[in-house]
Design an enzyme around this catalytic site. Sequence first.
Site, PDB file in Angstrom:
ATOM      1  N   HIS A 288      26.395  70.043  34.467  1.00 15.24           N
ATOM      2  CA  HIS A 288      25.158  69.540  35.067  1.00 15.24           C
ATOM      3  C   HIS A 288      24.177  69.056  34.003  1.00 15.24           C
ATOM      4  O   HIS A 288      23.532  68.022  34.158  1.00 15.24           O
ATOM      5  CB  HIS A 288      24.490  70.633  35.903  1.00 15.24           C
ATOM      6  CG  HIS A 288      24.858  70.588  37.351  1.00 15.24           C
ATOM      7  ND1 HIS A 288      24.543  69.523  38.167  1.00 15.24           N
ATOM      8  CD2 HIS A 288      25.505  71.480  38.135  1.00 15.24           C
ATOM      9  CE1 HIS A 288      24.983  69.757  39.384  1.00 15.24           C
ATOM     10  NE2 HIS A 288      25.582  70.934  39.394  1.00 15.24           N
ATOM     11  N   ASP A 386      28.223  73.103  46.936  1.00 14.17           N
ATOM     12  CA  ASP A 386      27.465  71.959  46.432  1.00 14.17           C
ATOM     13  C   ASP A 386      27.537  70.767  47.380  1.00 14.17           C
ATOM     14  O   ASP A 386      26.603  69.962  47.448  1.00 14.17           O
ATOM     15  CB  ASP A 386      27.993  71.529  45.060  1.00 14.17           C
ATOM     16  CG  ASP A 386      27.277  72.226  43.921  1.00 14.17           C
ATOM     17  OD1 ASP A 386      26.271  72.898  44.172  1.00 14.17           O
ATOM     18  OD2 ASP A 386      27.745  72.095  42.771  1.00 14.17           O
TER      19      ASP A 386
END
Length: 458
Positions: A288, A386
Amino acid sequence: CAPADGPGRGEVAGMSAVQNTPAQPAWNRLQWSALDEAGRARALTRPVQVVADATRQAVAAVLESVRSRGDEALRELTARFDKVELERFEVSAEEFAAAEAAVSPELRQAMADAASRIEAFHRAGMGKGYSVETAPGVVCERIIRPVPRVGLYVPAGSAPLPSTALMLCVPAALARCRQVVLCTPPRADGTADPAVLVAARLAGVDRVFKLGGAQAIAALAFGTASVPKVDKIFGPGNSYVDEAKRQVAQCGAAAIDMPAGPSEVLVIADDGANPAYVASDLLSQAEHGPDSQVLLLSDSAALIDRVEAELATQLQALPRADIARKALASSRLVLVDSLDEAFAISNTYAPEHLILALRQPRDWLDRVEAAGSVFLGDWTPEALGDYCSGTNHVLPTNGAARAWSGVSVASFQNFVSVQAASREGILAIGDCAVTMARAERLDAHANAVALRLKGAAA
């Protein structure tokens, strides 16, 4: 929201908090029992906590600039941080149409499927109003109203996140908020990511602004000539976005959903866990951003050895390997004496994502006291949450899971209490109120009730 001192403080407000971290070993192995209290505290320190003071000052400068100069400041900050000059921030109908044409049918269908599951999960958890007579003639109620004006922030940075648009737009639609606007950073060509636009449209949101970073949060909180002011701001972001949300909430400009900064995951694994699966979960969060953090806790040194080898192998094949390596430099592979100790550490850390890679994961669920979202067993990667399992991936970070919860429909609603007393009701409970008011020496309170008691008795 006071301005920061010193020139140039805003120069880093659109950047990652640890972007200049030099190349370091990709992981740090620790034995928990060998650490003293200070060492344990250091082991659980998030990267963003190291640069918190600099971040606060940089964000304060950006907020003050947008509050005082509005769109002019937004254009300057967008040119500085996003390297693009924009005359108009709001996405046009033509841009939405181009986005629809640019997104493949496969991706559009995947987003539609995900939106359907997100809606099903969130609709099932919606609260209801209620009414109860607490005494003869006294009725107490709770009514639910949507937050009137909400602003949604969808990060882009090095990777666009249409999934976040779904996670925010779907519950906002279920809550029936009167005004919903969305901000997302512009790309180098001055357009918004097409998948983000299509995701927003799928969930009924068609007011999107090409704004990113702390300046987007400032625009939503204070309002400008182009961007409407909102009552509450939602969404995750880097440390600067997270800090901007905190500051606008502290000064009363807008409420926020929660602290939601750089991503983090903690995995508790036993000796039977699949090391390839565990390593993939750690890397899925490490990619990320460089200020993400991943932790593995295990009572098996052999499992940690296997995971360490898998990390090295899988890392070589990742396109975002450089980003993941920087995140892994602040991450930990921790050997614990027992799984009981692992859960105690996890509850102290309060991770955004908690994966239980255990043989009987549900048997351990009662031990979880603080976590944003929990993933049970070998077949439940964090990536399902997610994207498309149905739960929300906008979750509290940086230890906020001890007291905050992830986004739900309730996040977009106000719960208002209502009470009504009849003549019978004031006679039934008035003396109770008078007695308590006099005990607190609040005579005006007591008098307000006593006058009604006298009138009702007459």
